[in-house]
Design an enzyme around this catalytic site. Sequence first.
Site, PDB file in Angstrom:
ATOM      1  N   TYR A   1       0.852  -1.203   0.000  1.00  0.00           N
ATOM      2  CA  TYR A   1       0.000   0.000   0.000  1.00  0.00           C
ATOM      3  C   TYR A   1       0.889   1.255   0.000  1.00  0.00           C
ATOM      4  CZ  TYR A   1      -4.346   2.596   0.613  1.00  0.00           C
ATOM      5  OH  TYR A   1      -5.421   3.438   0.429  1.00  0.00           O
TER       6      TYR A   1
ATOM      7  N   LYS B   1      -3.280   8.512   2.897  1.00  0.00           N
ATOM      8  CA  LYS B   1      -4.505   8.303   3.694  1.00  0.00           C
ATOM      9  C   LYS B   1      -4.327   8.833   5.121  1.00  0.00           C
ATOM     10  CE  LYS B   1      -7.263   6.171   0.703  1.00  0.00           C
ATOM     11  NZ  LYS B   1      -8.330   6.945   0.034  1.00  0.00           N
TER      12      LYS B   1
HETATM   13  P1  NAD Z   1     -12.806   3.329  -7.967  1.00  0.00           P
HETATM   14  O1  NAD Z   1     -11.697   3.130  -8.950  1.00  0.00           O
HETATM   15  O2  NAD Z   1     -14.139   2.901  -8.337  1.00  0.00           O
HETATM   16  O3  NAD Z   1     -12.842   4.856  -7.511  1.00  0.00           O
HETATM   17  C1  NAD Z   1     -11.729   5.704  -7.504  1.00  0.00           C
HETATM   18  C2  NAD Z   1     -12.164   6.967  -8.191  1.00  0.00           C
HETATM   19  O4  NAD Z   1     -11.170   7.976  -8.131  1.00  0.00           O
HETATM   20  C3  NAD Z   1     -12.501   6.761  -9.681  1.00  0.00           C
HETATM   21  O5  NAD Z   1     -13.819   7.129  -9.917  1.00  0.00           O
HETATM   22  C4  NAD Z   1     -11.539   7.703 -10.374  1.00  0.00           C
HETATM   23  O6  NAD Z   1     -12.083   8.265 -11.542  1.00  0.00           O
HETATM   24  C5  NAD Z   1     -11.334   8.738  -9.297  1.00  0.00           C
HETATM   25  N1  NAD Z   1     -10.175   9.587  -9.531  1.00  0.00           N
HETATM   26  C6  NAD Z   1      -8.839   9.291  -9.510  1.00  0.00           C
HETATM   27  N2  NAD Z   1      -8.123  10.372  -9.814  1.00  0.00           N
HETATM   28  C7  NAD Z   1      -8.988  11.382 -10.015  1.00  0.00           C
HETATM   29  C8  NAD Z   1      -8.858  12.761 -10.364  1.00  0.00           C
HETATM   30  N3  NAD Z   1      -7.653  13.323 -10.587  1.00  0.00           N
HETATM   31  N4  NAD Z   1      -9.987  13.513 -10.497  1.00  0.00           N
HETATM   32  C9  NAD Z   1     -11.211  12.971 -10.284  1.00  0.00           C
HETATM   33  N5  NAD Z   1     -11.407  11.683  -9.953  1.00  0.00           N
HETATM   34  C10 NAD Z   1     -10.297  10.900  -9.820  1.00  0.00           C
HETATM   35  O7  NAD Z   1     -12.307   2.595  -6.632  1.00  0.00           O
HETATM   36  P2  NAD Z   1     -12.885   2.580  -5.147  1.00  0.00           P
HETATM   37  O8  NAD Z   1     -12.257   1.401  -4.528  1.00  0.00           O
HETATM   38  O9  NAD Z   1     -14.327   2.725  -5.155  1.00  0.00           O
HETATM   39  O10 NAD Z   1     -12.188   3.873  -4.483  1.00  0.00           O
HETATM   40  C11 NAD Z   1     -12.923   4.927  -3.899  1.00  0.00           C
HETATM   41  C12 NAD Z   1     -12.242   5.380  -2.605  1.00  0.00           C
HETATM   42  O11 NAD Z   1     -12.348   4.331  -1.647  1.00  0.00           O
HETATM   43  C13 NAD Z   1     -10.756   5.699  -2.750  1.00  0.00           C
HETATM   44  O12 NAD Z   1     -10.444   6.809  -1.955  1.00  0.00           O
HETATM   45  C14 NAD Z   1     -10.117   4.463  -2.165  1.00  0.00           C
HETATM   46  O13 NAD Z   1      -8.825   4.749  -1.657  1.00  0.00           O
HETATM   47  C15 NAD Z   1     -11.084   4.147  -1.058  1.00  0.00           C
HETATM   48  N6  NAD Z   1     -11.011   2.786  -0.510  1.00  0.00           N
HETATM   49  C16 NAD Z   1     -11.076   1.694  -1.331  1.00  0.00           C
HETATM   50  C17 NAD Z   1     -11.021   0.418  -0.790  1.00  0.00           C
HETATM   51  C18 NAD Z   1     -11.055  -0.811  -1.652  1.00  0.00           C
HETATM   52  O14 NAD Z   1     -10.623  -1.873  -1.199  1.00  0.00           O
HETATM   53  N7  NAD Z   1     -11.586  -0.756  -2.863  1.00  0.00           N
HETATM   54  C19 NAD Z   1     -10.902   0.266   0.606  1.00  0.00           C
HETATM   55  C20 NAD Z   1     -10.853   1.402   1.413  1.00  0.00           C
HETATM   56  C21 NAD Z   1     -10.907   2.660   0.850  1.00  0.00           C
HETATM   57  O1  0WE Z   2      -7.021   2.912  -1.777  1.00  0.00           O
HETATM   58  C1  0WE Z   2      -7.039   1.856  -2.380  1.00  0.00           C
HETATM   59  C2  0WE Z   2      -6.621   1.786  -3.836  1.00  0.00           C
HETATM   60  C3  0WE Z   2      -5.776   2.954  -4.195  1.00  0.00           C
HETATM   61  C4  0WE Z   2      -5.109   2.946  -5.532  1.00  0.00           C
HETATM   62  C5  0WE Z   2      -5.152   1.916  -6.459  1.00  0.00           C
HETATM   63  C6  0WE Z   2      -4.482   2.048  -7.670  1.00  0.00           C
HETATM   64  C7  0WE Z   2      -4.444   0.959  -8.696  1.00  0.00           C
HETATM   65  C8  0WE Z   2      -4.192   1.485 -10.082  1.00  0.00           C
HETATM   66  C9  0WE Z   2      -4.376   4.062  -5.820  1.00  0.00           C
HETATM   67  N1  0WE Z   2      -3.710   4.199  -6.983  1.00  0.00           N
HETATM   68  C10 0WE Z   2      -3.762   3.227  -7.906  1.00  0.00           C
HETATM   69  N2  0WE Z   2      -3.054   3.399  -9.056  1.00  0.00           N
HETATM   70  C11 0WE Z   2      -3.181   2.583 -10.133  1.00  0.00           C
HETATM   71  O2  0WE Z   2      -2.496   2.752 -11.148  1.00  0.00           O
HETATM   72  N3  0WE Z   2      -7.447   0.725  -1.714  1.00  0.00           N
HETATM   73  C12 0WE Z   2      -7.722   0.822  -0.309  1.00  0.00           C
HETATM   74  C13 0WE Z   2      -7.499  -0.610  -2.336  1.00  0.00           C
HETATM   75  C14 0WE Z   2      -6.183  -1.255  -2.106  1.00  0.00           C
HETATM   76  O3  0WE Z   2      -5.133  -0.999  -2.914  1.00  0.00           O
HETATM   77  C15 0WE Z   2      -4.052  -1.672  -2.407  1.00  0.00           C
HETATM   78  C16 0WE Z   2      -4.424  -2.382  -1.265  1.00  0.00           C
HETATM   79  C17 0WE Z   2      -5.809  -2.100  -1.066  1.00  0.00           C
HETATM   80  C18 0WE Z   2      -6.652  -2.595   0.038  1.00  0.00           C
HETATM   81  C19 0WE Z   2      -2.736  -1.715  -2.858  1.00  0.00           C
HETATM   82  C20 0WE Z   2      -1.808  -2.485  -2.187  1.00  0.00           C
HETATM   83  C21 0WE Z   2      -2.179  -3.184  -1.040  1.00  0.00           C
HETATM   84  C22 0WE Z   2      -3.493  -3.130  -0.573  1.00  0.00           C
END
Ligand code: NAD
Ligand code: 0WE
Length: 262
Positions: free
Chosen positions: A158, A165
């Site tokens: 991560y 974060k």
């Molecule tokens: P997702 O890819 O569906 O959403 C991420 C969004 O960020 C996308 O809609 C993308 O277009 C947007 N984005 C990135 N750069 C941008 C920019 N410059 N301008 C506008 N939009 C931008 O994935 P998700 O998992 O739904 O992520 C949403 C949030 O939840 C993130 O903050 C992520 O860190 C957080 N999160 C995700 C998880 C997981 O396991 N999926 C867990 C905890 C927290």
């Molecule tokens: O916040 C996230 C994802 C964030 C994320 C994911 C990507 C993939 C594609 C940010 N930047 C990028 N850039 C890319 O090019 N999560 C909480 C989901 C997530 O991502 C991980 C996790 C978990 C959980 C990455 C490594 C280890 C755990």
Amino acid sequence: MGFLAGKRAFIVGVANDSSIAFGIAKAMRREGAEIALTFQNERLERKVRSCAEQVDCDILLPLDVNDDAAIESAVAELQKTWTDGIDILVHAVGFAPREELQGDYLEASTREGFKIAHETSAYSFVALCKGFKDMLVQRQGTALTLSYLGADRIVPNYNVMGLAKASLEASVRYLAGSLGPKGVRVNGISAGPIRTLASAGISDFKKMLKKNAAQAPLQRTVTQEEVGNTAAFLCSDLASGITSEIVYVDAGYRNSAMSSED
Ligand code: NAD
Ligand code: 0WE
């Protein structure tokens, strides 16, 4: 009547129907809120448009959160329809260059990657709160962002996202301090791992989901719907006494030191 009847929610971060932001939009819609969505770029427009239709959303705007002029345009555009402000601002955006999220933290980290991760994942929430401050104050609104456990634990791979974060979570507290006197609440949800576009292609993500499920008290991972329901609650008047908090929606994983298998 839903507990968000009459509320207007501006939601940033829908990419497709797996997005956590779309889970939030659906839950808020179900509880009676009107929804406005944004898409990051033309590449995502078609998918987001289909999500918008599913939540009866008539306001769909382009928005790159790293572009202050684009934020100003979004504010101006939204003000045309929602002339007396918004009740809810949701920030569900995170990004770091892919190479930063692979392997040893110290080896993988670069100055440029650090800057991009922090700007897109942490500063963008401040930028949105700045842009929408007046509209939020007008209706005693509330802002919400999405975080992850990597903000305060070492989660392999991560890496710099963990720092971004941590900054985002500190920002929830400082923003709550800034906006509280104006009647605006600011909170975060720390979600457990969920399969979305942002987690696609993360090495060993499947393994991580399994480990989380095995070690969590609820013996499973969480869904977009569960995060959405908590978001709807936190952004409703039911949560009027809650600000500056990070609420964990992770099936209890954070508080579990061992699984029954260990
Ligand atoms: P997702 O890819 O569906 O959403 C991420 C969004 O960020 C996308 O809609 C993308 O277009 C947007 N984005 C990135 N750069 C941008 C920019 N410059 N301008 C506008 N939009 C931008 O994935 P998700 O998992 O739904 O992520 C949403 C949030 O939840 C993130 O903050 C992520 O860190 C957080 N999160 C995700 C998880 C997981 O396991 N999926 C867990 C905890 C927290
Ligand atoms: O916040 C996230 C994802 C964030 C994320 C994911 C990507 C993939 C594609 C940010 N930047 C990028 N850039 C890319 O090019 N999560 C909480 C989901 C997530 O991502 C991980 C996790 C978990 C959980 C990455 C490594 C280890 C755990």
